[in-house]
Write a protein that holds these residues in place. Structure first.
Motif, PDB file in Angstrom:
ATOM      1  N   LEU A  70       0.835  -1.210   0.000  1.00  0.00           N
ATOM      2  CA  LEU A  70       0.000   0.000   0.000  1.00  0.00           C
ATOM      3  C   LEU A  70       0.863   1.251   0.000  1.00  0.00           C
ATOM      4  O   LEU A  70       0.548   2.246  -0.681  1.00  0.00           O
ATOM      5  CB  LEU A  70      -0.929  -0.004   1.216  1.00  0.00           C
ATOM      6  N   LEU A  71       1.968   1.217   0.738  1.00  0.00           N
ATOM      7  CA  LEU A  71       2.873   2.365   0.784  1.00  0.00           C
ATOM      8  C   LEU A  71       3.436   2.676  -0.606  1.00  0.00           C
ATOM      9  O   LEU A  71       3.384   3.822  -1.082  1.00  0.00           O
ATOM     10  CB  LEU A  71       4.004   2.076   1.762  1.00  0.00           C
ATOM     11  N   LEU A  72       3.946   1.653  -1.282  1.00  0.00           N
ATOM     12  CA  LEU A  72       4.553   1.851  -2.598  1.00  0.00           C
ATOM     13  C   LEU A  72       3.507   2.230  -3.648  1.00  0.00           C
ATOM     14  O   LEU A  72       3.751   3.101  -4.490  1.00  0.00           O
ATOM     15  CB  LEU A  72       5.294   0.581  -3.024  1.00  0.00           C
ATOM     16  N   LEU A  73       2.351   1.586  -3.599  1.00  0.00           N
ATOM     17  CA  LEU A  73       1.299   1.900  -4.563  1.00  0.00           C
ATOM     18  C   LEU A  73       0.758   3.309  -4.355  1.00  0.00           C
ATOM     19  O   LEU A  73       0.396   3.999  -5.316  1.00  0.00           O
ATOM     20  CB  LEU A  73       0.163   0.875  -4.443  1.00  0.00           C
ATOM     21  N   THR A  74       0.702   3.755  -3.118  1.00  0.00           N
ATOM     22  CA  THR A  74       0.263   5.121  -2.831  1.00  0.00           C
ATOM     23  C   THR A  74       1.225   6.140  -3.440  1.00  0.00           C
ATOM     24  O   THR A  74       0.793   7.123  -4.069  1.00  0.00           O
ATOM     25  CB  THR A  74       0.158   5.334  -1.311  1.00  0.00           C
ATOM     26  N   LEU A  75       2.514   5.927  -3.270  1.00  0.00           N
ATOM     27  CA  LEU A  75       3.509   6.838  -3.844  1.00  0.00           C
ATOM     28  C   LEU A  75       3.412   6.867  -5.371  1.00  0.00           C
ATOM     29  O   LEU A  75       3.476   7.940  -5.990  1.00  0.00           O
ATOM     30  CB  LEU A  75       4.912   6.421  -3.409  1.00  0.00           C
ATOM     31  N   GLU A  76       3.259   5.700  -5.987  1.00  0.00           N
ATOM     32  CA  GLU A  76       3.165   5.645  -7.447  1.00  0.00           C
ATOM     33  C   GLU A  76       1.863   6.267  -7.947  1.00  0.00           C
ATOM     34  O   GLU A  76       1.843   6.969  -8.969  1.00  0.00           O
ATOM     35  CB  GLU A  76       3.278   4.196  -7.927  1.00  0.00           C
ATOM     36  N   ALA A  77       0.756   6.039  -7.252  1.00  0.00           N
ATOM     37  CA  ALA A  77      -0.518   6.642  -7.651  1.00  0.00           C
ATOM     38  C   ALA A  77      -0.442   8.160  -7.593  1.00  0.00           C
ATOM     39  O   ALA A  77      -0.950   8.861  -8.485  1.00  0.00           O
ATOM     40  CB  ALA A  77      -1.642   6.129  -6.752  1.00  0.00           C
ATOM     41  N   ALA A  78       0.198   8.691  -6.566  1.00  0.00           N
ATOM     42  CA  ALA A  78       0.354  10.148  -6.461  1.00  0.00           C
ATOM     43  C   ALA A  78       1.252  10.672  -7.572  1.00  0.00           C
ATOM     44  O   ALA A  78       0.997  11.740  -8.141  1.00  0.00           O
ATOM     45  CB  ALA A  78       0.909  10.516  -5.095  1.00  0.00           C
ATOM     46  N   GLY A 116       9.009  -1.174  12.025  1.00  0.00           N
ATOM     47  CA  GLY A 116       8.455  -0.105  12.856  1.00  0.00           C
ATOM     48  C   GLY A 116       7.764   0.957  12.032  1.00  0.00           C
ATOM     49  O   GLY A 116       6.726   1.502  12.435  1.00  0.00           O
ATOM     50  N   LEU A 117       8.328   1.259  10.853  1.00  0.00           N
ATOM     51  CA  LEU A 117       7.734   2.265   9.975  1.00  0.00           C
ATOM     52  C   LEU A 117       6.379   1.795   9.462  1.00  0.00           C
ATOM     53  O   LEU A 117       5.386   2.545   9.507  1.00  0.00           O
ATOM     54  CB  LEU A 117       8.681   2.561   8.813  1.00  0.00           C
ATOM     55  N   ILE A 118       6.321   0.559   8.941  1.00  0.00           N
ATOM     56  CA  ILE A 118       5.060   0.031   8.427  1.00  0.00           C
ATOM     57  C   ILE A 118       4.030  -0.092   9.546  1.00  0.00           C
ATOM     58  O   ILE A 118       2.839   0.190   9.355  1.00  0.00           O
ATOM     59  CB  ILE A 118       5.285  -1.338   7.751  1.00  0.00           C
ATOM     60  N   ASN A 119       4.469  -0.480  10.725  1.00  0.00           N
ATOM     61  CA  ASN A 119       3.560  -0.574  11.866  1.00  0.00           C
ATOM     62  C   ASN A 119       2.893   0.776  12.127  1.00  0.00           C
ATOM     63  O   ASN A 119       1.681   0.842  12.360  1.00  0.00           O
ATOM     64  CB  ASN A 119       4.322  -1.030  13.104  1.00  0.00           C
ATOM     65  N   HIS A 120       3.671   1.850  12.069  1.00  0.00           N
ATOM     66  CA  HIS A 120       3.129   3.175  12.375  1.00  0.00           C
ATOM     67  C   HIS A 120       2.278   3.720  11.228  1.00  0.00           C
ATOM     68  O   HIS A 120       1.212   4.299  11.464  1.00  0.00           O
ATOM     69  CB  HIS A 120       4.274   4.144  12.679  1.00  0.00           C
ATOM     70  N   LEU A 121       2.755   3.544   9.995  1.00  0.00           N
ATOM     71  CA  LEU A 121       2.068   4.142   8.847  1.00  0.00           C
ATOM     72  C   LEU A 121       0.865   3.330   8.380  1.00  0.00           C
ATOM     73  O   LEU A 121      -0.035   3.882   7.741  1.00  0.00           O
ATOM     74  CB  LEU A 121       3.043   4.316   7.676  1.00  0.00           C
ATOM     75  N   TYR A 122       0.858   2.033   8.671  1.00  0.00           N
ATOM     76  CA  TYR A 122      -0.204   1.176   8.141  1.00  0.00           C
ATOM     77  C   TYR A 122      -1.125   0.631   9.234  1.00  0.00           C
ATOM     78  O   TYR A 122      -2.349   0.591   9.047  1.00  0.00           O
ATOM     79  CB  TYR A 122       0.432   0.009   7.382  1.00  0.00           C
ATOM     80  N   MET A 123      -0.574   0.257  10.350  1.00  0.00           N
ATOM     81  CA  MET A 123      -1.371  -0.415  11.387  1.00  0.00           C
ATOM     82  C   MET A 123      -2.078   0.558  12.327  1.00  0.00           C
ATOM     83  O   MET A 123      -2.947   0.146  13.099  1.00  0.00           O
ATOM     84  CB  MET A 123      -0.474  -1.349  12.217  1.00  0.00           C
ATOM     85  N   THR A 124      -1.710   1.832  12.297  1.00  0.00           N
ATOM     86  CA  THR A 124      -2.342   2.816  13.171  1.00  0.00           C
ATOM     87  C   THR A 124      -3.067   3.861  12.320  1.00  0.00           C
ATOM     88  O   THR A 124      -2.967   3.876  11.097  1.00  0.00           O
ATOM     89  CB  THR A 124      -1.300   3.528  14.059  1.00  0.00           C
ATOM     90  N   ASN A 125      -3.773   4.758  12.990  1.00  0.00           N
ATOM     91  CA  ASN A 125      -4.460   5.845  12.273  1.00  0.00           C
ATOM     92  C   ASN A 125      -3.612   7.110  12.223  1.00  0.00           C
ATOM     93  O   ASN A 125      -4.129   8.208  12.062  1.00  0.00           O
ATOM     94  CB  ASN A 125      -5.811   6.141  12.925  1.00  0.00           C
TER      95      ASN A 125
END
Length: 676
Positions: free
Chosen positions: A141-149, A187-196
C-alpha cells in the motif's frame, strides 16, 4: 459577451496540460463503461455513507482508498499522453490499459481493505507486532500510494514522501537538531499502516468524510446552472464600467469560488468567456490572463468550500466549520478588493471601455432562467451556519441539486446527466485522494520522529539569531529581538509554503507545512487558527507564483500570452494575498473568531488593510488620477506598509505622508483638464 474561439475540447486540453489531476488516459469502450460504473458507485457509496449509514471509521477510509488507488492506476498512465491518443492494441494491454496496471489496481484494493476487514481485536493485538502478511500488505500500500500520487499529481509530493521515509529510517545520521533514533522498516510500516497516524490518518479521513461530498456538490451545482448564473450576474454587476470584462472576471471567479476549490478549473471555466472579452476591449493578453488566474485562485480561499483546507482545519483545531468560514470571509474579500483596485486603475490608465448594452445579459432573463439553481447553495450555507456537520450539510445540498435539476426547465437534469455528474465528481477526487494518502505518510513520519517540533525549533532559533543581528543595527533597532524573530519566522514559513506549493496540491502543502509552522508559531505566541490560515494562504499563492504558476499558465494558454510574463503579472495582481496573512497575524481580529476579538480592533484593521492594499495597487499600477512618477510610486509603496501595520497611529502617519502625493496628483489632473 463574445465567447472564446477555443472549442470545449481545446479548453479541456489546456486544463489537462496544466493540471496533472485531469490528465486522464483514453480507454476502450467496454473498460470506459466499467470505469464509469465504478466512479458512479464511488459517488453513491460516499453519499450513502454520509447520509444514511454508520460505517466504522477504518472501514470507510479503507473503502475510499480502494476506490481512489484502483481507479488512479486505470485512469492515469505511467506517463502523460495526449487525451485523444489511446494506446495501440498490444498483447500486454486491455483496451489501452496495461495488464500490469490492472494488477496494481487489484493489489491496491487488497492492500487497502486487508486491515479494515480484519476483526478489530486482531488489529489491536498486532499493533506493535505486525505479522509478515501485515508487513507485505503495508509495504504494498505504501509503494502503490507513492506511485498513484506520482501519476496523478506529478513527482514532487512522492519525492517528499520518500525523503521523509528515508529520514525516519536513517534518523541517527541526520544533522543537528534533526537527529533522532531512527526506526526499522517493520516499525515504519507498523506506524504508517497499522495505526491511524499514517495512510489511514486525518488527511484521508477528511477526504472520505467531507471533501468528496463537497466536490460532488460543486459538480452538480454547476451542472444545474449555478456557474452560469454567477457569470451572468457578474456581467450585470460590473460589465458596464471601465474595463468591464476584467471586473466581470473578478466577480464571476469570486462567485464560482463558493462552489469550486480548484484554481485551474475556475480559470478555464470562467476564463473561456472573460479572457477573450478582456482582450477585445483592449487589455494586453498577459494582463487579461493574469486577471483571470489571480481571481480564480481566490476560489481556494472563498467560503464555503475553501478547497479541502476548511475541513482539515475543523479536524485539527476541533472547531465548528462555521467558525473556519467566518475567519476566511474578510481575508478573501481583501484578496478580491486588491485585484479590483489594480484592474480599475489599469482600465483608467489605458482608457478602456466597458461592455455595451448589447453585449450584456438582461438581469430579468438571467434570474428567470437560473434563479432555482441558487437554492442548493442557500441550503448548504444555512445548514453550516445553523451548526450542522459539514457532511450533513453537503448531503442535503446534493439532494437539493438533484431536486432543482429535475424541476428546472432550462438546465433540466436527466438520468444520463446525473450519471455523468456522479462520475465526473468522483473522477475529480482521485488525484486529491492520492495526494492525501501520501500526506498521511509524511504526517505519520512527523508524529513518529517528532520532526515537526524539531523543525519548528530550527525555524524559531534561526529567526531569533537573525533578529538579534538585525535589531542591533541602528535603523532597525526600533523593534525588539522578539518582534524581529516573529517577523522573520513568518517570512521563512511563507517562503517555505510558496516553494512547497510549486507543483503540490494546496491542501497537501497546507497539511505538511502546518506540521512545522504550528509548533514554530505557537512558540511565538501565535493563535492556532491564525497559524493555520497563514500557512494555507501562502500555499495557495503558489498557483500564481513563478516559476510554477499553474493557474497563470492555464490562463496564458487561453489568452495566447507568454506564460512567465502572465505569472509575474498575476503575482503582482495577487499581492494582497501575500500581505493579508501578515495583517491577521499582527491583528487576529480580522479573522473574527480569534481570542480577544473586539469590533473596534476589527474595523481599524480592516480599514487599514483596505487603504494599504489600495495604496500598494496604486504603486504597482503607476496610476492614480494621472500617471505617477517613479519616486511617487516608491513613496506610495513604502507608505502602504504603514496602513497595513495595525493601529490608528500608524494609519494617521500614513495619511500625513500620503498627502503630498495626493496634492500633486490633484494639481496635475487640474492642469491636464485646463489644457484640454
Amino acid at each position: 459577451m463574445q465567447t472564446s474561439e477555443l472549442s470545449a475540447a481545446e479548453l479541456a486540453e489546456i486544463e489537462r496540460k496544466y493540471d496533472p489531476e485531469t490528465a486522464f488516459r483514453s480507454t476502450g469502450p467496454q473498460l470506459a463503461f466499467a470505469v464509469s460504473f465504478l466512479l458512479v458507485a464511488m459517488s453513491v457509496y460516499h453519499f450513502y455513507a454520509a447520509g444514511f449509514a454508520l460505517i466504522p471509521e477504518l472501514m470507510h477510509r479503507g473503502i475510499h482508498i480502494s476506490f481512489v488507488l484502483s481507479l488512479v492506476f486505470i485512469l492515469f498512465g505511467w506517463r502523460k499522453a495526449p487525451a485523444t491518443d489511446m494506446a495501440p492494441p498490444a498483447w500486454w494491454r486491455f483496451q489501452g490499459v496495461p495488464y500490469l496496471d490492472l494488477l496494481w489496481s487489484l493489489l491496491a484494493v487488497a492492500a487497502a481493505m486487508y486491515l479494515p476487514l480484519l476483526p478489530p481485536e486482531i488489529v489491536a493485538q498486532r499493533v506493535g507486532n505486525p505479522s509478515q502478511l501485515d508487513i507485505f500488505m503495508g509495504t504494498a500500500l505504501l509503494l502503490l500510494t507513492l506511485e498513484a500520487a506520482r501519476r496523478s499529481i506529478g513527482p514532487t509530493l512522492p519525492i517528499i514522501g520518500i525523503v521523509f521515509i528515508l529520514f525516519a529510517i536513517f534518523g541517527p545520521y541526520a544533522p543537528g537538531a534533526l537527529k533522532h533514533g531512527g526506526t526499522s522498516w517493520l516499525g515504519l510500516i507498523n506506524h504508517l499502516y497499522m495505526t491511524n497516524q499514517g495512510i489511514y490518518g486525518i488527511a484521508i479521513g477528511v477526504m472520505a468524510k467531507y471533501v468528496f461530498l463537497f466536490i460532488l456538490f460543486g459538480v452538480l451545482a454547476t451542472r444545474i446552472g449555478l456557474g452560469q448564473l454567477f457569470i451572468d450576474l457578474a456581467m450585470v454587476i460590473a460589465g458596464r464600467y471601465a474595463g468591464g470584462p476584467a471586473k466581470v472576471a473578478i466577480f464571476s471567479s469570486a462567485f464560482m469560488g463558493t462552489i469550486s476549490g480548484s484554481s485551474i478549473a475556475n480559470t478555464v471555466t470562467t476564463g473561456a468567456l472573460t479572457i477573450p472579452a478582456m482582450k477585445k476591449v483592449g487589455y494586453p493578453s498577459h494582463f487579461a490572463a493574469a486577471v483571470e488566474a489571480t481571481s480564480s485562485t481566490g476560489g481556494q480561499i472563498t467560503p464555503p468550500i475553501l478547497g479541502a483546507a476548511a475541513f482539515i482545519m475543523v479536524e485539527y483545531l476541533e472547531i465548528p466549520l462555521r467558525d473556519v468560514l467566518a475567519a476566511a470571509l474578510f481575508p478573501a474579500l481583501l484578496h478580491y478588493f486588491g485585484i479590483f483596485i489594480m484592474v480599475h486603475l489599469e482600465a483608467k490608465r489605458l482608457g478602456l471601455r466597458g461592455l455595451s448594452a448589447a453585449e450584456m445579459p438582461k438581469l430579468g432573463l438571467v434570474l428567470k432562467q437560473h434563479w432555482l439553481s441558487v437554492i442548493p447553495l442557500i441550503i448548504l450555507v444555512y445548514m453550516i451556519l445553523s451548526g450542522r456537520t459539514p457532511d450533513y450539510a453537503a448531503v442535503y445540498g446534493i439532494i437539493a441539486c438533484v431536486v432543482v435539476g429535475l424541476l428546472n426547465p432550462v438546465n433540466r437534469l436527466t438520468l444520463i446527466d446525473l450519471w455523468n455528474a456522479l462520475a465526473s465528481g468522483a473522477k475529480n477526487t482521485l488525484a486529491v485522494g492520492a495526494a492525501a494518502a501520501v500526506v498521511g505518510i509524511v504526517v505519520g513520519v512527523v508524529t513518529l520522529t517528532g520532526v515537526g517540533f524539531r523543525l519548528g525549533y530550527v525555524v524559531v532559533q534561526t529567526a531569533t539569531d537573525m533578529g538579534a543581528v538585525i535589531g542591533s543595527i541602528w535603523p532597525f533597532s526600533f523593534a525588539s529581538v522578539a518582534q524581529w524573530s516573529l517577523f522573520l519566522s513568518l517570512v521563512l514559513i511563507a517562503m517555505s509554503c510558496i516553494i512547497m506549493g510549486a507543483g503540490i496540491p494546496t491542501t497537501a502543502t497546507y497539511i505538511i507545512l502546518v506540521a512545522v509552522a504550528a509548533p514554530a508559531l505557537a512558540a511565538q505566541q501565535v493563535q492556532p487558527i491564525v497559524a493555520h490560515f497563514f500557512v494555507f494562504y501562502y500555499g495557495v499563492l503558489a498557483d500564481i507564483t513563478p516559476p510554477v504558476a499553474l493557474a497563470a499558465y492555464a490562463a496564458a494558454g487561453i489568452a495566447g500570452s507568454n506564460p512567465f510574463q502572465t505569472g509575474n503579472t498575476a503575482f503582482r495582481l495577487g499581492i494582497a494575498k501575500a500581505l493579508v496573512p501578515f495583517v491577521f497575524v499582527y491583528s487576529p481580529s480580522l479573522l473574527l473568531v480569534t481570542d480577544g476579538f473586539t469590533w473596534p480592533a476589527f474595523f481599524v484593521t480592516l480599514a487599514g488593510a483596505m487603504m494599504g492594499i489600495a495604496s500598494l495597487g496604486v504603486a504597482f499600477s503607476g496610476y492614480l488620477l494621472t500617471p505617477l512618477r517613479r519616486w511617487e510610486r516608491w513613496w506610495i509603496a513604502a507608505v502602504s506598509m504603514l496602513f497595513i501595520a495595525p493601529g490608528l497611529k500608524t494609519m494617521a502617519v500614513a495619511v500625513v505622508l500620503m498627502a503630498p502625493v495626493l496634492y500633486l496628483q490633484f494639481a496635475r489632473r487640474r492642469s491636464e483638464t485646463a489644457v484640454v
